[in-house]
Write a protein that holds these residues in place. Structure first.
Motif, PDB file in Angstrom:
ATOM      1  N   TRP A 132      38.711  42.147  55.471  1.00  0.00           N
ATOM      2  CA  TRP A 132      38.622  42.248  54.014  1.00  0.00           C
ATOM      3  C   TRP A 132      37.517  43.220  53.596  1.00  0.00           C
ATOM      4  O   TRP A 132      37.615  43.861  52.550  1.00  0.00           O
ATOM      5  CB  TRP A 132      38.416  40.873  53.396  1.00  0.00           C
ATOM      6  CG  TRP A 132      37.112  40.204  53.677  1.00  0.00           C
ATOM      7  CD1 TRP A 132      35.931  40.391  53.015  1.00  0.00           C
ATOM      8  CD2 TRP A 132      36.839  39.231  54.687  1.00  0.00           C
ATOM      9  NE1 TRP A 132      34.941  39.600  53.555  1.00  0.00           N
ATOM     10  CE2 TRP A 132      35.474  38.858  54.578  1.00  0.00           C
ATOM     11  CE3 TRP A 132      37.615  38.611  55.657  1.00  0.00           C
ATOM     12  CZ2 TRP A 132      34.883  37.930  55.416  1.00  0.00           C
ATOM     13  CZ3 TRP A 132      37.031  37.674  56.492  1.00  0.00           C
ATOM     14  CH2 TRP A 132      35.681  37.349  56.373  1.00  0.00           C
ATOM     15  N   GLN A 133      36.465  43.340  54.402  1.00  0.00           N
ATOM     16  CA  GLN A 133      35.423  44.316  54.080  1.00  0.00           C
ATOM     17  C   GLN A 133      35.944  45.738  54.273  1.00  0.00           C
ATOM     18  O   GLN A 133      35.647  46.630  53.459  1.00  0.00           O
ATOM     19  CB  GLN A 133      34.194  44.073  54.958  1.00  0.00           C
ATOM     20  CG  GLN A 133      33.429  42.818  54.587  1.00  0.00           C
ATOM     21  CD  GLN A 133      32.292  42.540  55.550  1.00  0.00           C
ATOM     22  OE1 GLN A 133      32.399  42.796  56.759  1.00  0.00           O
ATOM     23  NE2 GLN A 133      31.200  41.998  55.040  1.00  0.00           N
ATOM     24  N   ARG A 134      36.721  45.977  55.318  1.00  0.00           N
ATOM     25  CA  ARG A 134      37.292  47.310  55.530  1.00  0.00           C
ATOM     26  C   ARG A 134      38.209  47.691  54.379  1.00  0.00           C
ATOM     27  O   ARG A 134      38.192  48.837  53.911  1.00  0.00           O
ATOM     28  CB  ARG A 134      38.048  47.338  56.864  1.00  0.00           C
ATOM     29  CG  ARG A 134      37.112  47.342  58.062  1.00  0.00           C
ATOM     30  CD  ARG A 134      37.790  46.919  59.343  1.00  0.00           C
ATOM     31  NE  ARG A 134      38.797  47.853  59.794  1.00  0.00           N
ATOM     32  CZ  ARG A 134      39.434  47.769  60.967  1.00  0.00           C
ATOM     33  NH1 ARG A 134      39.120  46.782  61.786  1.00  0.00           N
ATOM     34  NH2 ARG A 134      40.344  48.643  61.303  1.00  0.00           N
ATOM     35  N   ARG A 142      37.436  40.300  44.944  1.00  0.00           N
ATOM     36  CA  ARG A 142      38.128  39.302  45.756  1.00  0.00           C
ATOM     37  C   ARG A 142      37.300  38.020  45.766  1.00  0.00           C
ATOM     38  O   ARG A 142      36.084  38.070  45.944  1.00  0.00           O
ATOM     39  CB  ARG A 142      38.317  39.774  47.198  1.00  0.00           C
ATOM     40  CG  ARG A 142      39.431  40.787  47.419  1.00  0.00           C
ATOM     41  CD  ARG A 142      38.936  42.215  47.275  1.00  0.00           C
ATOM     42  NE  ARG A 142      37.767  42.507  48.065  1.00  0.00           N
ATOM     43  CZ  ARG A 142      37.803  42.860  49.355  1.00  0.00           C
ATOM     44  NH1 ARG A 142      38.959  42.977  49.979  1.00  0.00           N
ATOM     45  NH2 ARG A 142      36.687  43.143  50.005  1.00  0.00           N
ATOM     46  N   SER A 143      37.971  36.899  45.577  1.00  0.00           N
ATOM     47  CA  SER A 143      37.302  35.601  45.659  1.00  0.00           C
ATOM     48  C   SER A 143      37.389  35.082  47.088  1.00  0.00           C
ATOM     49  O   SER A 143      38.198  35.547  47.894  1.00  0.00           O
ATOM     50  CB  SER A 143      37.947  34.601  44.710  1.00  0.00           C
ATOM     51  OG  SER A 143      39.285  34.341  45.121  1.00  0.00           O
ATOM     52  N   ILE A 168      40.398  35.456  49.929  1.00  0.00           N
ATOM     53  CA  ILE A 168      40.159  35.933  51.294  1.00  0.00           C
ATOM     54  C   ILE A 168      40.715  34.945  52.316  1.00  0.00           C
ATOM     55  O   ILE A 168      41.395  35.326  53.275  1.00  0.00           O
ATOM     56  CB  ILE A 168      38.651  36.151  51.528  1.00  0.00           C
ATOM     57  CG1 ILE A 168      38.112  37.258  50.612  1.00  0.00           C
ATOM     58  CG2 ILE A 168      38.381  36.481  52.987  1.00  0.00           C
ATOM     59  CD1 ILE A 168      38.733  38.608  50.806  1.00  0.00           C
ATOM     60  N   THR A 169      40.434  33.668  52.116  1.00  0.00           N
ATOM     61  CA  THR A 169      40.875  32.678  53.098  1.00  0.00           C
ATOM     62  C   THR A 169      42.388  32.533  53.124  1.00  0.00           C
ATOM     63  O   THR A 169      42.956  32.132  54.146  1.00  0.00           O
ATOM     64  CB  THR A 169      40.235  31.311  52.804  1.00  0.00           C
ATOM     65  OG1 THR A 169      40.508  30.948  51.434  1.00  0.00           O
ATOM     66  CG2 THR A 169      38.735  31.368  52.996  1.00  0.00           C
ATOM     67  N   ARG A 186      47.971  45.211  49.089  1.00  0.00           N
ATOM     68  CA  ARG A 186      46.885  45.788  49.880  1.00  0.00           C
ATOM     69  C   ARG A 186      46.554  44.915  51.092  1.00  0.00           C
ATOM     70  O   ARG A 186      46.366  45.439  52.201  1.00  0.00           O
ATOM     71  CB  ARG A 186      45.640  45.967  49.015  1.00  0.00           C
ATOM     72  CG  ARG A 186      45.742  47.070  47.971  1.00  0.00           C
ATOM     73  CD  ARG A 186      44.370  47.366  47.373  1.00  0.00           C
ATOM     74  NE  ARG A 186      44.499  48.203  46.212  1.00  0.00           N
ATOM     75  CZ  ARG A 186      44.548  47.759  44.954  1.00  0.00           C
ATOM     76  NH1 ARG A 186      44.465  46.458  44.717  1.00  0.00           N
ATOM     77  NH2 ARG A 186      44.665  48.590  43.943  1.00  0.00           N
ATOM     78  N   THR A 187      46.435  43.627  50.871  1.00  0.00           N
ATOM     79  CA  THR A 187      46.068  42.763  52.000  1.00  0.00           C
ATOM     80  C   THR A 187      47.154  42.762  53.062  1.00  0.00           C
ATOM     81  O   THR A 187      46.852  42.772  54.258  1.00  0.00           O
ATOM     82  CB  THR A 187      45.798  41.334  51.516  1.00  0.00           C
ATOM     83  OG1 THR A 187      46.937  40.859  50.781  1.00  0.00           O
ATOM     84  CG2 THR A 187      44.587  41.280  50.607  1.00  0.00           C
TER      85      THR A 187
END
Length: 1016
Positions: free
Chosen positions: A220-222, A433-434, A438-439, A868-869
């Motif tokens: 998620w950081q990338r 993003r929350s 993310i989870t 995107r994810t």
């Protein structure tokens, strides 16, 4: 071509075309002649090869120059060139059908193709057997050689033809079969719909996901870094607003490293003073030229017009503003200082704004940050309120639309077009993003975040405390609440001992003899403050009530001298902002060690001599009587609270909890947080005593510290205490620079909400909320200090200490008071999910506590973030990335869904005056205009569940779809691609004659009726 057409009429033996380089466009150019030969049943042999470029060949053999050619590399280069040529042929009905006709001739054996791969071949010509003719010339079989170049060819004498035939037969026999049909066909064969859907996402969002960095970033950081870089490069400024604990600092570092690689220039980091060391420690490990400065020092250096020595404002290429919500007020000097640094440079530096809370006081906070990041929203920005006419003059179209939503967010439903446009414009400027997102969207997060175990911890009030609580609720008017009388009798007995407070000190305008200007009512604020202090601890309540009584005593003394001290008009504004948002104006805080609750206590008790009015304008007798009543009642409550501190049931429950933790979690770091310094001081004293006398608490002896003593710690002392509490996570980020690592000295730390911003405490695994934070939403922010993606614990335990008796009555009264406060505010105090796909967080204590410990269900992903994810996760699988990048332009797939009427969604690249742009278009067969051209709707139409295919791909990647009817597939493409291109060209004002070259088909998805075999 004329020779071939003439030969076709004679129906002779196979002809041979030989060339040093073959081009698909060149073959298409002679396609009519090839068809005539095929129709005349004349076999065709195509022999191609490779040769060294002439300019290189000339040099070979000269002394010290050149080298023998590498045949293998030349063959690879020829393949690459041929693929590139095919991929760059614009797909239209006419050209596409021509390519498929050529493929059919090659595939069916009408044209047999071989390539010389043992040596280079430079010959070009045509052999016509049985005629005794061989045509030898200069032209390769390319579009240039066939149409544009001046080429020469000559027919050999009949005696030479047999020799040429012999040579060609030898070459042909040595050559190897070359699958030219397969190379062309790969652009038109139906691919798997999962692969084409991911390829569509890649064309639209490919530069917004999966940034490659030197840092070991999470997925998620990338993705966050990639999108932020795309925004920075496009607009010059971006908001990075990920939740607390997701690693915004690492993302900012990766962006800065990218800037170094691309020569952006020096980095300036602006942050609160207590975070300077953290940023310095983070950046100094990397080859990044940077400076770190606090907001306050920046104001002194820039607004104060003083040179800062080694810092030169004109040299920065990237400015990072941490905790950027400090820049939400356009009239503050901090904003002026940052904008002055930006304006002093040409070109304007890129600016990255980091904050987990872009909306604090009102939704206009977000708008101000957007304007700072994207100056095109308001080209004539001014340091005044956004609603003024001075600001509106330079507002752009997107600026107007975003301002309208931010100013009146309740006016629009989430599905309104205005709100959808707002979400789209916001997505173009912000990364948000929350943790719940993310989870739910990143599989790797399951192992990166600890599990939250959040439990309420109830305690029973003692008899004295129950009577005191009943008296306080009587004084605050709880008796008027429905069903309150019974509860009050259970607390303090049948007789009421305290009359309600008049709070005359904060209602002086109501005692004025003549009508005065209407002001924000302050009584609800005072009542809320008293209830909050009561919930925190008897010590905090005793301190506040005594200070209020002392203030009233001063007012009575002024009244005897003929003056009435009135609350200033700014008091209501500041209290409204602080109570409804939990955020204090910076000028209200004495230092970084101050807390919002303590600042409010001080603010309410301030006395300003400038606000005095002549007593003759007021009903002094009534005012004096009410002030005297309130002073005496407050003093009585202060004494009662002081007595309650010696027999505190709340501390007893904490004592029992610490015994449990000492037995079951020995050595685990425990953080106790409160919103009041008075509570922290009282709590620390009681704990020190309990640890000395209780053998069950021996593990904490000598290992307990406080971050909130009576006299606030200096910044260095606070950072040192934190480093000794959690040396593995706080020392490297927040601690002072030392020659040796800090000692691990403490396992139990007491602190206030001052630790809620910028401190990394994830080495601790246990959090105890000794009271409720001033802002109910801050419960999540507190645990966010421990619950971070790089936590070393599987579970983070959180306990919230709550009374089980009369709590409902306290919370009910607080909710009523908060509603009154919200009504006095213009846009604050309303739980608005302004940020797309966020969860509406309740702002009342009752709702927060009712859901305490419940599992938070993640909000649904928005279409852009979902895309995107999904793409980012796929690209992080190496062979999937390779498969996506190898899909040729114009390739398509048949979607599993089968409509009644054939339809297709096309993804085009449009060459505009501003540069390349990707767009989508949904067309239904039989209609003249596209059904839809919005990106969201087209992507939703094409969406394919990729999980099963990706699971299969772990074993063997299946790229092609062998089930789709290629005739239906190609027929739909030839029917719809030209109308779709025309529509896209018209929307971008591209002349029809330029549409074919400027509107290129990237990929497409077919929807075929009649039971498409993919439908299962």
């Amino acid at each position: 071509m004329k020779w071939m057409e003439s030969y076709a009429k004679r129906k002779r033996s196979a002809i041979t075309l030989f060339t040093g380089f073959v081009s698909v466009r060149g073959l298409v150019e002679i396609l009519p002649a090839l068809h005539k030969l095929h129709n005349s049943r004349v076999p065709i042999r195509l022999l191609c090869g490779v040769s060294q470029p002439d300019d290189v060949t000339i040099l070979i053999g000269l002394p010290g120059v050149g080298h023998e050619p590498d045949l293998a590399s030349l063959l690879d280069k020829a393949d690459t060139t041929l693929h590139a040529e095919i991929n760059h042929i614009p797909i239209s009905r006419q050209r596409g059908m021509a390519l498929l006709e050529l493929t059919s001739l090659l595939k069916d054996g009408a044209i047999e193709c071989r390539r010389e791969e043992r040596r280079m071949m430079h010959a070009k010509g045509l052999l016509l057997p049985d005629t005794g003719e061989a045509v030898i010339g200069s032209a390769n079989l390319t579009l240039s050689g066939s149409r544009w170049n001046r080429e020469m060819a000559a027919c050999t004498e009949r005696t030479a033809a047999p020799v040429a035939q012999q040579y060609l037969d030898e070459w042909w026999n040595e050559a190897v079969p070359y699958d030219l049909a397969g190379i062309i066909r790969r652009r038109f064969v139906p691919y798997r719909p999962e692969l084409i859907y991911l390829t569509m996402l890649y064309h639209i969002f490919g530069d917004e996901v999966d940034h490659q960095s030197q840092l070991p970033l999470t997925g998620w950081q990338r993705d966050g870094v990639a999108k932020a870089l795309q925004i920075l490069n496009r607009l010059g400024g971006a908001l990075l607003c990920d939740d607390v604990g997701l690693g915004k600092t690492d993302e900012a570092l990766a962006i800065a490293l990218h800037g170094v690689e691309h020569n952006w220039g020096r980095v300036l980091i602006v942050c609160p003073a207590n975070l300077q060391q953290m940023w310095t420690d983070t950046f100094q490990k990397w080859p990044i030229p940077f400076n770190v400065i606090s907001y306050d020092k920046l104001v002194r250096e820039v607004i104060g017009d003083r040179d800062s020595g080694d810092q030169r404002w004109i040299d920065y290429g990237l400015i990072i503003c941490d905790e950027a919500h400090h820049l939400r007020n356009p009239e503050r000097q901090r904003v002026a200082a940052v904008r002055k640094v930006l304006a002093s440079q040409k070109p304007r530096p890129r600016i990255l704004l980091l904050t987990a809370t872009p909306v604090n006081n009102s939704c206009l906070d977000l708008y101000e940050l957007l304007c700072l990041a994207d100056p095109n929203l308001e080209k004539h920005w001014a340091p005044v309120n956004a609603a003024t006419s001075q600001r509106s003059k330079g507002r752009s179209g997107p600026g107007w639309r975003m301002f309208a939503v931010c100013r009146h967010p309740l006016k629009y439903a989430p599905n309104d077009q205005a709100m959808q446009n707002f979400y789209r414009e916001l997505d173009r400027r912000m990364v948000r993003r929350s943790r719940s997102l993310i989870t739910s969207a990143y599989p790797e997060s399951a192992t990166r975040f600890p599990h939250r175990d959040h439990k309420p911890l109830h305690y029973c009030l003692t008899a004295d405390y129950r009577r005191m609580l009943g008296d306080v609720l009587d004084a605050l008017g709880a008796g008027a609440l429905p069903d309150a009388k019974r509860q009050l009798r259970e607390l303090r007995g049948s007789r009421r001992r305290v009359q309600p407070l008049t709070l005359a000190a904060y209602r002086t305008e109501e005692y004025r003899r003549s009508t005065s200007a209407k002001r924000v009512p302050l009584a609800p604020f005072i009542k809320c403050m008293l209830l909050k202090r009561l919930e925190s601890s008897p010590a905090a309540f005793a301190s506040t009530t005594q200070r209020l009584a002392n203030r009233i005593e001063v007012l009575l003394q002024y009244l005897e001298q003929g003056w009435v001290l009135t609350p200033g008009p700014e008091l209501g504004r500041r209290l409204t902002k602080a109570f409804t948002t939990g955020i204090m104006d910076e000028e209200l805080l004495d230092s970084d060690d101050d807390t919002a609750a303590d600042a409010l206590d001080r603010l309410i008790n301030q006395i300003d001599d400038a606000d005095r009015q002549p007593a003759s304008d007021f009903e002094t007798d009534r005012l004096q009587s009410d002030l005297t009543h309130d002073r005496d009642s407050l003093r009585w409550m202060a004494r009662a609270a002081g007595r309650a501190t010696t027999d505190d049931a709340k501390f007893s429950v904490l004592h029992d909890l610490l015994r449990h933790l000492a037995r079951n979690h020995p050595g685990e770091k425990t953080l106790i947080l409160t919103c009041s310094r008075k509570t922290a001081v009282d709590l620390h004293a009681k704990l020190e005593t309990a640890i000395e006398v209780d053998p069950d608490l021996t593990v904490y002896k000598g290992r307990t510290a406080t971050a909130a003593p009576e006299n606030p710690l200096t910044k260095d002392a606070l950072l040192g205490t934190l480093a000794n509490f959690v040396p593995r996570t706080a020392a490297g980020l927040n601690g002072t620079v030392r020659s040796t690592p800090p000692e691990d000295l403490y396992d139990l730390l007491i602190g206030t909400d001052q630790l809620g911003e910028g401190h990394n405490l994830q080495q601790a695994s246990i959090l105890i909320n000794y009271d409720l934070p001033w802002n109910p939403q801050a419960l999540g922010q507190r645990i966010g200090r421990l619950d971070r993606y790089d936590s070393e614990h599987d579970t983070v335990h959180c306990f919230s200490v709550l009374p089980d008796t009369a709590l409902d009555l306290v919370l009910k009264l607080m909710s009523i008071l908060q509603d009154k406060i919200a009504a006095a505010a213009s846009t604050v105090g309303v739980p608005i999910a302004l940020l797309p796909h966020s969860i509406e967080i309740p702002r009342d204590y009752a709702t927060v506590l009712a859901h305490l410990g419940h599992i938070e269900h993640p909000p649904p992903l928005g279409p852009y973030e979902r895309a995107r994810t999904e793409l980012g996760n796929a690209l992080r699988i190496p062979f999937i990335r390779k498969a996506i990048e190898s899909v040729p332009p114009g390739a398509g797939a048949a979607h599993p869904r089968c409509p009644v009427t054939p339809e297709a969604v096309f993804c085009f690249q449009v060459e505009t005056d501003a540069g390349a742009e990707r767009t989508m278009c949904h067309f239904v067969q039989g209609r003249r205009k596209p059904t839809n051209t919005t990106l969201v709707d087209c992507l939703n139409r094409c969406e394919v569940i990729t999980d099963d295919w990706l699971s299969e791909a772990d074993h063997q990647l299946s790229k092609l779809d062998e089930k789709t009817d290629t005739h239906l597939f190609h027929n739909l493409l030839w029917t719809l691609v030209d109308p779709a291109r025309t529509a896209v060209a018209a929307r971008h004002r591209i002349p029809p004659e330029e549409a074919l070259e400027r509107v290129q088909l990237l990929t497409w998805m077919a929807f075929l009726p009649w039971g498409n075999p993919n439908d299962s």
